[in-house]
Design a protein around this motif. Structure first.
Motif, PDB file in Angstrom:
ATOM      1  N   UNK A  73       0.832  -1.205   0.000  1.00 20.68           N
ATOM      2  CA  UNK A  73       0.000   0.000   0.000  1.00 20.68           C
ATOM      3  C   UNK A  73       0.872   1.263   0.000  1.00 20.68           C
ATOM      4  N   UNK A  74       1.909   1.275   0.829  1.00 23.46           N
ATOM      5  CA  UNK A  74       2.781   2.446   0.918  1.00 23.46           C
ATOM      6  C   UNK A  74       3.556   2.640  -0.384  1.00 23.46           C
ATOM      7  N   UNK A  75       4.098   1.565  -0.932  1.00 24.37           N
ATOM      8  CA  UNK A  75       4.853   1.675  -2.177  1.00 24.37           C
ATOM      9  C   UNK A  75       3.954   2.129  -3.320  1.00 24.37           C
ATOM     10  N   UNK A  76       2.751   1.628  -3.371  1.00 21.96           N
ATOM     11  CA  UNK A  76       1.830   1.989  -4.445  1.00 21.96           C
ATOM     12  C   UNK A  76       1.513   3.480  -4.437  1.00 21.96           C
ATOM     13  N   UNK A  77       1.305   4.053  -3.244  1.00 21.79           N
ATOM     14  CA  UNK A  77       0.909   5.452  -3.167  1.00 21.79           C
ATOM     15  C   UNK A  77       2.084   6.391  -3.402  1.00 21.79           C
ATOM     16  N   UNK A  78       3.320   5.895  -3.231  1.00 21.27           N
ATOM     17  CA  UNK A  78       4.486   6.747  -3.430  1.00 21.27           C
ATOM     18  C   UNK A  78       5.173   6.522  -4.778  1.00 21.27           C
ATOM     19  N   UNK A  79       4.840   5.448  -5.464  1.00 21.75           N
ATOM     20  CA  UNK A  79       5.565   5.108  -6.679  1.00 21.75           C
ATOM     21  C   UNK A  79       5.359   6.141  -7.776  1.00 21.75           C
ATOM     22  N   UNK A  80       4.120   6.576  -7.962  1.00 17.78           N
ATOM     23  CA  UNK A  80       3.855   7.575  -9.000  1.00 17.78           C
ATOM     24  C   UNK A  80       4.556   8.887  -8.691  1.00 17.78           C
ATOM     25  N   UNK A  81       4.571   9.279  -7.423  1.00 19.89           N
ATOM     26  CA  UNK A  81       5.258  10.505  -7.031  1.00 19.89           C
ATOM     27  C   UNK A  81       6.755  10.411  -7.312  1.00 19.89           C
ATOM     28  N   UNK A  82       7.361   9.273  -6.963  1.00 18.18           N
ATOM     29  CA  UNK A  82       8.786   9.098  -7.208  1.00 18.18           C
ATOM     30  C   UNK A  82       9.106   9.120  -8.695  1.00 18.18           C
ATOM     31  N   UNK A  83       8.234   8.529  -9.473  1.00 20.14           N
ATOM     32  CA  UNK A  83       8.475   8.434 -10.909  1.00 20.14           C
ATOM     33  C   UNK A  83       8.443   9.795 -11.591  1.00 20.14           C
ATOM     34  N   UNK A  84       7.786  10.785 -10.982  1.00 15.95           N
ATOM     35  CA  UNK A  84       7.641  12.095 -11.595  1.00 15.95           C
ATOM     36  C   UNK A  84       8.634  13.124 -11.068  1.00 15.95           C
ATOM     37  N   UNK A  85       9.385  12.792 -10.024  1.00 17.93           N
ATOM     38  CA  UNK A  85      10.310  13.754  -9.432  1.00 17.93           C
ATOM     39  C   UNK A  85      11.608  13.826 -10.233  1.00 17.93           C
ATOM     40  N   UNK A  86      12.266  14.993 -10.241  1.00 20.77           N
ATOM     41  CA  UNK A  86      13.611  15.079 -10.831  1.00 20.77           C
ATOM     42  C   UNK A  86      14.592  14.258 -10.006  1.00 20.77           C
ATOM     43  N   UNK A  87      15.726  13.858 -10.607  1.00 25.97           N
ATOM     44  CA  UNK A  87      16.647  12.923  -9.929  1.00 25.97           C
ATOM     45  C   UNK A  87      17.093  13.370  -8.535  1.00 25.97           C
ATOM     46  N   UNK A  88      17.431  14.662  -8.348  1.00 25.22           N
ATOM     47  CA  UNK A  88      17.946  15.085  -7.047  1.00 25.22           C
ATOM     48  C   UNK A  88      16.869  15.028  -5.968  1.00 25.22           C
ATOM     49  N   UNK A  89      15.627  15.356  -6.310  1.00 25.75           N
ATOM     50  CA  UNK A  89      14.540  15.252  -5.330  1.00 25.75           C
ATOM     51  C   UNK A  89      14.146  13.795  -5.104  1.00 25.75           C
TER      52      UNK A  89
END
Length: 311
Positions: free
Chosen positions: A24-40
């Protein structure tokens, strides 16, 4: 009941719930991580892995590579903090307690373990894995609740589940700071499967503090921290009914009861500001209670070997 069987049942409950919570935690954060620039992405992924107990062992900084995050949290079968590792550990404990767990529970765990290899180890595969794991763990819990008697074996299974659920909800809330709550409180609720229940409980206006309050304090929603701690207290009381007139002598029951009582009777105007303190207290109580349960029910002194006397 043999202590090794009780311990296996306790950890089946914990590992199944850990796999579900991590998915559940990975699912809700995966899209956010995929859209962030590399340093963030490196910063966010480092915080996420630290909260989930999957940070690099050498203390180095994570690279921010999504493949590293997915490997550590989803596909690494050697790490019990990952989805695959938790499901493997749950299956192994079910094999050890095969004479106690029901056949539907064993078959559900075995089928889930065998199905892990059918998922691609990339971002798309991780999305599908998270959804699949939530469904499979719900099947395991449903089989346990519908095919096991409410005796000590089920109480140990339920105790492990409730402790891990409280801990995983605390971890989920800890993965976001105040800014992320303002932006993604709806995702936090969906992560816990609480979105519809929350909306029905709040007919008037609400904000991110109400969402955090619901996941922390609601007595009727089963994934809230207070509800999970109540479930753990109920299982502990069933395993060892309190007969003393002087309060609770059981360390695990005392720690869980103190954490639950502090949350229920503590009121503040700045819940989000005090949230890290509350979450640390809950996680410390869950860890301490787990150690106390292990010491009381599972650990035994090594028996002294008999030696004959000289005549």
């Amino acid at each position: 009941m043999l202590s090794r069987i009780a311990e296996s049942l306790f950890w089946i409950g914990r590992y199944v719930e850990r796999a579900d919570g991590t998915a559940r935690i990975l699912d809700v954060h995966l899209e956010r991580l995929n859209q962030l620039p590399p340093h963030e992405r490196a910063t966010v992924s480092g915080n996420l892995m630290a909260v989930m107990g999957a940070a690099p062992e050498d203390g180095g900084e994570p690279s921010g590579d999504l493949r590293e995050v997915l490997h550590r949290l989803a596909f690494d079968r050697t790490r019990i903090s990952s989805i695959a590792g938790s499901l493997g550990a749950a299956r192994e404990n079910a094999r050890r307690a095969r004479e106690t767990v029901s056949s539907p529970v064993w078959e559900a765990l075995n089928t889930t373990w065998n199905g892990l290899s059918g998922h691609r180890q990339d971002v798309v595969g991780a999305y599908r894995l998270c959804t699949w794991v939530v469904e499979r763990t719900a099947t395991v819990r449903g089989m346990a609740d519908s095919t096991m008697s409410r005796d000590d074996s089920w109480q140990f299974l339920s105790l492990g589940r409730c402790l891990e659920r409280a801990d995983m909800t605390a971890r989920m809330l800890a993965t976001g700071d105040e800014r992320s709550f303002r932006l993604s409180w709806a995702n936090m609720l969906r992560c816990a499967g609480a979105y519809e229940s929350f909306l029905r409980s709040r007919p008037a206006g609400f904000d991110e503090s109400h969402a955090a309050e619901f996941l922390l304090l609601d007595r009727l929603f089963p994934r809230s921290i207070v509800s999970s701690l109540r479930g753990a207290e109920k299982s502990l009381s069933s395993l060892d009914p309190v007969s003393s007139r002087l309060g609770h002598m059981d360390d695990s029951l005392r720690m869980i009861g103190q954490a639950r009582s502090f949350l229920e009777f503590h009121r503040t105007e700045d819940l989000l500001g005090e949230l890290p303190e509350h979450l640390d207290r809950v996680r410390a109580a869950c860890a301490g209670a787990s150690d106390a349960i292990t010491s009381k029910y599972f650990s035994h002194d090594v028996a002294q070997a008999w030696t004959g006397e000289l005549i």
